[in-house]
Design a protein around this motif. Structure first.
Motif, PDB file in Angstrom:
ATOM      1  N   PHE A 143      97.183 -19.233 -62.856  1.00 51.97           N
ATOM      2  CA  PHE A 143      98.254 -19.879 -63.620  1.00 51.97           C
ATOM      3  C   PHE A 143      98.532 -19.108 -64.917  1.00 51.97           C
ATOM      4  O   PHE A 143      99.677 -18.781 -65.232  1.00 51.97           O
ATOM      5  N   GLY A 196     100.905 -30.907 -53.619  1.00 50.08           N
ATOM      6  CA  GLY A 196      99.828 -30.524 -54.532  1.00 50.08           C
ATOM      7  C   GLY A 196      99.382 -29.090 -54.376  1.00 50.08           C
ATOM      8  O   GLY A 196      98.431 -28.665 -55.023  1.00 50.08           O
ATOM      9  N   LEU A 231      92.171 -20.939 -59.876  1.00 52.25           N
ATOM     10  CA  LEU A 231      93.601 -21.243 -59.876  1.00 52.25           C
ATOM     11  C   LEU A 231      94.144 -21.291 -61.301  1.00 52.25           C
ATOM     12  O   LEU A 231      95.271 -20.877 -61.557  1.00 52.25           O
ATOM     13  N   ASP A 232      93.320 -21.787 -62.219  1.00 49.32           N
ATOM     14  CA  ASP A 232      93.736 -21.797 -63.626  1.00 49.32           C
ATOM     15  C   ASP A 232      93.983 -20.367 -64.111  1.00 49.32           C
ATOM     16  O   ASP A 232      94.932 -20.103 -64.836  1.00 49.32           O
ATOM     17  N   ALA A 236      99.636 -24.937 -54.736  1.00 47.85           N
ATOM     18  CA  ALA A 236     100.140 -24.050 -55.782  1.00 47.85           C
ATOM     19  C   ALA A 236     101.191 -23.140 -55.156  1.00 47.85           C
ATOM     20  O   ALA A 236     100.969 -22.568 -54.099  1.00 47.85           O
ATOM     21  N   ARG A 291     106.122 -15.228 -64.791  1.00 42.66           N
ATOM     22  CA  ARG A 291     106.521 -16.150 -63.731  1.00 42.66           C
ATOM     23  C   ARG A 291     105.820 -17.494 -63.915  1.00 42.66           C
ATOM     24  O   ARG A 291     105.030 -17.660 -64.836  1.00 42.66           O
ATOM     25  N   ILE A 292     106.102 -18.395 -62.975  1.00 36.87           N
ATOM     26  CA  ILE A 292     105.498 -19.728 -63.072  1.00 36.87           C
ATOM     27  C   ILE A 292     104.752 -20.052 -61.795  1.00 36.87           C
ATOM     28  O   ILE A 292     105.281 -19.869 -60.702  1.00 36.87           O
ATOM     29  N   LEU A 293     103.540 -20.508 -61.955  1.00 35.25           N
ATOM     30  CA  LEU A 293     102.834 -21.037 -60.796  1.00 35.25           C
ATOM     31  C   LEU A 293     103.187 -22.515 -60.717  1.00 35.25           C
ATOM     32  O   LEU A 293     102.827 -23.294 -61.590  1.00 35.25           O
ATOM     33  N   GLU A 294     103.928 -22.856 -59.673  1.00 34.59           N
ATOM     34  CA  GLU A 294     104.413 -24.230 -59.581  1.00 34.59           C
ATOM     35  C   GLU A 294     103.485 -25.101 -58.746  1.00 34.59           C
ATOM     36  O   GLU A 294     102.610 -24.612 -58.051  1.00 34.59           O
ATOM     37  N   ARG A 295     103.776 -26.386 -58.840  1.00 40.70           N
ATOM     38  CA  ARG A 295     103.002 -27.331 -58.058  1.00 40.70           C
ATOM     39  C   ARG A 295     103.929 -27.850 -56.965  1.00 40.70           C
ATOM     40  O   ARG A 295     105.001 -28.376 -57.249  1.00 40.70           O
TER      41      ARG A 295
END
Lengths: 333, 296
Positions: free
Chosen positions: A246, A262, A242-243, A264, A254-258
């Protein structure tokens, strides 16, 4: 190309065998005229058997009624045309019946995108898809076990895209083969539009089998529904994967949001949202990690997203061992 | 006797008067506080609970109007006051610092994350009564340095990542050159063998010994490299993990910087705003008539 996939002619059938045995036993005790009569009866039966076949074949290639079509195809794929009295040297294989059925089914819905070709040289039919025809062609490979089904197979690579069984009313797509073929092998040589078209073709097959005959269909990563949950292979997905997403998402601008729970969350164009989450259902039993893709039109699947966004595709393929979407393990290993 | 009694009575009533008065002052303080809460007058609450800070920051006066003795009356309910005041304050911060995401830890106590992205950092806690952020020192320092590095066109971990990449390249080279080393070792061994068999004049013996020594050293050097190569795969993997962690941090800080620039224009402006937060908030309470409240 060879006739590997053609089932050898079978003449041994349970019901028939009884009678044949009896014929042989009785033959010794029969008079000559008795023998002639028996022989003639067998011929008549065999001819009738052949006649029934042609009627089924008529139905397969001409009927406009979907249920007649299915019934004909279902019977034909387990029909033994030859008997010990009459054999037919020119025959289509069972794989061919599956192929014909698909074209007819799609044609009934005006969605026939795949071309049914016949190879005179190898006496077989095959599927050719415009745009990828130089890379390979498709046939059915019969299941070797007693389950009576067949695998739609790309002949050059041996990749099996889906499993189809008329008897069990089951259609199962194979995410591994779809990924390997469409997202790895074909990406450089085939246009995105063609791949999308091919995907639509596969989806249509599933859709019509489901709608017309109530088949149980597992689309795996092709499923465009927003409620589709794609389970990934590794239930304990390493955090680093996942990192990586990110970091690569940021490089893709783009942005991987939370998300609130919890999970992604990745927002793509046209309000397409990809979510990755670990399902911790009650009693602490974890269903592992899953992916969901939603869009306002219920049109986009995980496959579509992978096809469209190269940074996601790279990430998915680089970590395929953990991320591969599960297929029905009953049919694919 | 009567005089004494009278004096005592006078003293007594004076004391009573004084006490009543003192208690009345305290009651008035508490009543004012209660009234302020009832009227949703957060500004007044702030003034009442910390007069010194209020006059210093808002009136900017040196003469404190602090009423510290009365203020201490509510010391033991600071969490309750904090909880009450957080309502409007959080609404204000949500507008002014949209990238801080607050989370209640316990009554009246809040911590906040920077951003809503994946694996965002816990960035500090909020002192509601003082209207101030207590930033996590390490994270704040990283952010500050990242801004400073802008001038050099670098990210926080650019140098570290570069040096790790170099290491990885060297390790890879070590793995790739295994074949070359094997050939080299074979050559050295052959040479050693040859030297051993060679018969030389006594005056050349020393030279031969030197040559042998050199060859032996070279061989052990090569073997040493072989050993390193064997651990290289593991090191490369560790190296990759480190680079990933550093890139992730750079990405996180990149988003933090973007957020600050989008809202404040620069890190300096951000810091300046943090310093005047108390005053700005009180001013906002006055301007908006206590935000949610209009009956000030």
């Amino acid at each position: 190309m060879s006739k590997d996939y053609r089932q050898p002619t079978e003449i041994f059938e349970p019901q028939k065998s009884q009678r044949q045995l009896r014929t042989i036993e009785d033959a010794a005790t029969l008079s000559t005229s008795g023998r002639l009569i028996t022989y003639n009866d067998q011929l008549k039966d065999s001819l009738k058997h052949g006649k029934i076949f042609t009627e089924l074949f008529d139905s397969l290639i001409e009927t406009n009624d979907p249920s007649e079509l299915l019934s004909a195809a279902q019977k034909l794929v387990s029909y033994h045309l030859d008997t010990s009295f009459i054999t037919f040297p020119q025959q289509y294989s069972r794989s061919d019946f599956y192929l014909i059925f698909l074209n007819r089914l799609l044609a009934l819905h005006d969605k026939e995108r795949v071309i049914l070709q016949s190879s005179d040289r190898f006496h077989e039919l095959y599927h050719e898809f415009p745009g990828i025809n130089t890379l390979g062609y498709f046939i059915f490979q019969l299941e070797t076990t007693a389950q009576k089904g067949a695998y739609y197979t790309e002949k050059n690579t041996g990749e099996t895209l889906f499993y189809l069984s008329f008897d069990k009313h089951v259609l199962r797509f194979n995410s591994r083969a779809l990924t390997e073929l469409l997202l790895v092998k074909y990406t450089d040589d085939v246009t995105k539009e063609t791949l999308r078209g091919f995907e639509e073709y596969l989806l249509d097959i599933g859709k019509f089998l489901k709608e017309d005959f109530g088949f149980d269909v597992d689309f795996t990563l092709l499923d465009p529904s927003n409620s589709a949950v794609y389970q990934v292979a590794d239930s304990n997905l390493p955090r680093t994967i996942l990192d990586k997403l990110f970091v690569e998402t940021a490089q893709g601008g783009r942005i991987l949001e939370r998300g609130v729970n919890g999970e992604a969350v990745l927002k793509l164009d046209d309000d397409i949202v990809v979510k990755l989450f670990s399902q911790n259902v009650n009693e602490g039993a974890s269903n592992g990690w899953s992916i969901k893709v939603s869009d306002p039109l219920h049109k986009e699947s995980w496959f579509d997203v992978l096809l469209e966004y190269s940074f996601l595709r790279t990430w998915y393929l680089n970590n395929l061992e953990s991320l591969e979407i599960k297929s029905d393990s009953l049919y694919f290993n | 006797m009567t005089n004494v009694n009278q004096v005592n009575a006078q003293k007594y009533s004076l004391a009573a008067q004084q006490l009543s008065k003192t208690v009345a002052v305290k009651i008035r303080y508490l009543q004012t506080l209660a009234q302020a809460v009832e009227n949703k007058n957060d500004r007044l609450v702030y003034q009442l609970i910390d007069g010194q800070r209020y006059s210093e920051k808002v009136m900017q006066s040196k003469h404190s109007t602090a009423d510290t003795k009365n203020e201490s009356l509510v010391d033991d309910i600071s969490d309750t006051i904090s909880q009450y005041l957080s309502g409007n304050l959080l609404a204000y911060l949500h507008e002014t610092y949209p990238f801080f995401y607050f989370e209640q830890v316990k009554k009246g106590l809040f911590q906040f994350y920077f951003g809503n992205w994946w694996d965002r950092k816990l960035f500090g806690s909020l002192d509601v009564l003082r209207v101030s952020f207590e930033f996590d020192k390490a994270e704040y320092e990283k952010l500050r340095r990242a801004f400073a590095l802008d001038a050099e066109n670098k990210r926080l971990n650019t140098d570290k990542i570069a040096s790790l990449s170099d290491q990885a390249d060297q390790l890879q080279a070590l793995i790739d050159s295994q074949g070359q080393r094997d050939t080299e070792k074979e050559k050295v061994r052959l040479q050693l063998k040859k030297n051993a068999q060679e018969k030389v004049m006594p005056w050349e013996a020393a030279k031969l010994r030197d040559a042998k020594q050199q060859l032996v050293e070279h061989l052990s050097e090569l073997t040493e490299q072989d050993e390193k190569a064997q651990t290289a795969y593991r090191l490369i993997k560790e190296n990759e993990d480190q680079v990933l962690a550093l890139s992730k941090e750079d990405t996180l800080i990149g988003y933090e910087k973007q957020s600050i620039i989008a809202k404040f224009g620069s890190f300096e402006n951000f810091e300046a705003r943090n310093k005047t937060l108390y005053r700005d908030y009180i001013a906002d309470l006055i301007a908006t008539k206590g935000r949610v409240n209009i009956n000030e």
